[in-house]
Enzyme design. Structure first.
Site, PDB file in Angstrom:
ATOM      1  N   THR A 105      41.335  37.819  51.030  1.00 52.34           N
ATOM      2  CA  THR A 105      41.393  38.304  49.808  1.00 52.34           C
ATOM      3  C   THR A 105      43.254  38.938  49.892  1.00 52.34           C
ATOM      4  OG1 THR A 105      41.059  39.609  47.931  1.00 52.34           O
ATOM      5  CG2 THR A 105      40.286  40.418  50.447  1.00 52.34           C
ATOM      6  N   GLY A 106      43.860  38.749  48.800  1.00 52.72           N
ATOM      7  CA  GLY A 106      44.963  39.205  48.746  1.00 52.72           C
ATOM      8  C   GLY A 106      45.768  39.659  49.388  1.00 52.72           C
ATOM      9  N   HIS A 143      42.320  33.335  32.451  1.00 52.75           N
ATOM     10  CA  HIS A 143      42.874  33.184  33.845  1.00 52.75           C
ATOM     11  C   HIS A 143      43.365  32.139  34.703  1.00 52.75           C
ATOM     12  CE1 HIS A 143      39.754  35.023  37.866  1.00 52.75           C
ATOM     13  NE2 HIS A 143      41.038  33.926  37.877  1.00 52.75           N
ATOM     14  N   HIS A 155      40.343  27.290  43.637  1.00 52.12           N
ATOM     15  CA  HIS A 155      40.439  27.986  42.573  1.00 52.12           C
ATOM     16  C   HIS A 155      42.270  28.827  42.124  1.00 52.12           C
ATOM     17  CE1 HIS A 155      41.085  31.340  39.377  1.00 52.12           C
ATOM     18  NE2 HIS A 155      41.168  32.078  40.027  1.00 52.12           N
ATOM     19  N   SER A 162      38.311  37.667  46.603  1.00 53.22           N
ATOM     20  CA  SER A 162      37.216  38.838  46.279  1.00 53.22           C
ATOM     21  C   SER A 162      36.515  37.575  44.864  1.00 53.22           C
ATOM     22  CB  SER A 162      38.092  39.717  44.957  1.00 53.22           C
ATOM     23  OG  SER A 162      39.271  38.539  44.837  1.00 53.22           O
ATOM     24  N   GLU A 163      36.938  36.660  45.025  1.00 56.49           N
ATOM     25  CA  GLU A 163      36.317  35.567  44.320  1.00 56.49           C
ATOM     26  C   GLU A 163      34.967  34.922  45.051  1.00 56.49           C
ATOM     27  OE1 GLU A 163      36.478  35.936  41.249  1.00 56.49           O
ATOM     28  OE2 GLU A 163      37.968  36.287  40.494  1.00 56.49           O
ATOM     29  N   GLY A 197      44.943  32.840  43.849  1.00 55.48           N
ATOM     30  CA  GLY A 197      44.328  31.424  44.260  1.00 55.48           C
ATOM     31  C   GLY A 197      43.211  31.308  45.712  1.00 55.48           C
ATOM     32  N   ASN A 198      41.984  30.779  45.662  1.00 55.26           N
ATOM     33  CA  ASN A 198      41.722  30.742  46.771  1.00 55.26           C
ATOM     34  C   ASN A 198      40.569  29.366  46.669  1.00 55.26           C
ATOM     35  OD1 ASN A 198      39.353  31.921  44.661  1.00 55.26           O
ATOM     36  ND2 ASN A 198      40.835  33.635  44.500  1.00 55.26           N
TER      37      ASN A 198
HETATM   38  P1  13P Z   1      41.932  36.843  45.825  1.00 56.13           P
HETATM   39  O1  13P Z   1      42.889  36.963  47.234  1.00 56.13           O
HETATM   40  O2  13P Z   1      40.965  38.212  46.211  1.00 56.13           O
HETATM   41  O3  13P Z   1      41.461  35.699  46.897  1.00 56.13           O
HETATM   42  O4  13P Z   1      42.498  36.650  44.472  1.00 56.13           O
HETATM   43  C1  13P Z   1      42.875  35.535  44.161  1.00 56.13           C
HETATM   44  C2  13P Z   1      42.653  35.520  42.819  1.00 56.13           C
HETATM   45  O5  13P Z   1      43.361  34.445  42.196  1.00 56.13           O
HETATM   46  C3  13P Z   1      41.301  35.939  42.013  1.00 56.13           C
HETATM   47  O6  13P Z   1      41.496  35.168  40.998  1.00 56.13           O
END
Ligand code: 13P
Length: 266
Positions: free
Chosen positions: A45-46, A160, A97, A77-78, A29-30
């Site tokens: 991210t991560g 996804h 997301h 990353s998104e 999620g982000n």
């Molecule tokens: P990130 O941690 O890079 O935001 O990615 C999580 C994710 O759900 C990618 O779809």
């Protein structure tokens, strides 16, 4: 008006809610918040979004380039997907997301959430199409999402998860919560014979309520290209009305979706 630190704190609080409600697993999620045309806050991210503190939050420009990030943190990353939403929807101030269980189940099965089954979902969401599959972190996802941005405020991401956006972080999060609740209800009714759909007249009354409430955002009540053309609106087009597909295709997809749903419901 909230200052930047207060917004970062709110992002941490929303992260906790998303995690606690099981809308993300592990580090998934982000979300992001627009500060102005060239400054956006986003989750890193991560990391688990359920356990963030304000110093985790990164700041990027309209292209997703880092403006500020504390040591050890990089933007989601998104971020390209988020920036595409802001670029193409100037009314949007926040993007969320997640991978909610039921909504993602439908996204994996390739079934859009288009059945009108309860008033709140019809009023708040209209219906939720599926953006075609893209490799995470590439431009494939923003390109796929882009097709739907002018017509919907929430989309499923094929195989996804889900994406919701609105004029505030809380509103975007609420949209995600409503989407998941709608998906769960749809799933559960499918286990006991399938949902009874609201009819055209009932849906039109709900659309009218939405228009009278003056709710912001894109919704088939005022924007469905099929409805504008005097054709069946989104709720019967199988979620394909935002694409350039001719109406004959849309109707075919709608009838196939309906048949699949009926079979699943039996
Ligand atoms: P990130 O941690 O890079 O935001 O990615 C999580 C994710 O759900 C990618 O779809």
């Amino acid at each position: 008006m909230q200052n930047e630190y207060e917004i970062k704190k709110e992002m941490c609080e929303i992260g906790r809610r998303v995690y606690d409600r099981g809308m993300v697993a592990a580090n998934d999620g982000n979300f992001s918040v627009k500060l102005n045309d060239n400054e956006f806050l986003c989750t890193p991210t991560g990391v688990s979004k359920g356990f963030m503190t304000p110093e985790y939050i990164c700041k990027v420009d309209a292209e997703g380039n880092v403006l500020q990030a504390n040591k050890g943190f990089r933007p989601s990353s998104e971020i390209k997907m988020h920036m595409r939403v802001y670029k193409e929807r100037p009314d949007v101030n926040s993007v969320v997301h997640a991978h909610p269980l039921y909504a993602t189940t439908f996204a994996i099965a390739g079934i859009p959430l288009t059945q009108p089954i309860m008033p709140e979902a019809v009023i708040a969401l209209g219906c939720v199409p599926i953006a075609k599959y893209g490799t995470p972190s590439t431009y494939e996802i923003p390109d796929a999402v882009s097709e739907h941005l002018q017509y919907f405020d929430a989309v499923l991401l094929e195989n996804h998860g889900a994406l919701a956006y609105s004029d505030s972080l809380l509103a975007a999060y609420h949209k995600m919560e409503s989407l998941e609740f709608y998906a769960q209800l749809l799933w559960q009714t499918m286990q006991i014979g399938g949902p009874q759909e609201l009819n055209k007249e009932q849906v039109e009354k709900l659309y009218e309520i939405r228009r009278q409430m003056g709710l912001k955002g894109k919704h088939p009540a005022n924007l469905c290209p099929n409805a504008k053309a005097g054709k069946p609106s989104c709720h019967s087009c199988g979620g394909s009305c935002s694409s350039a597909a001719p109406t004959a295709d849309a109707e075919l997809i709608a009838s196939i979706t309906k048949k699949v749903m009926e079979q699943l419901g039996k």
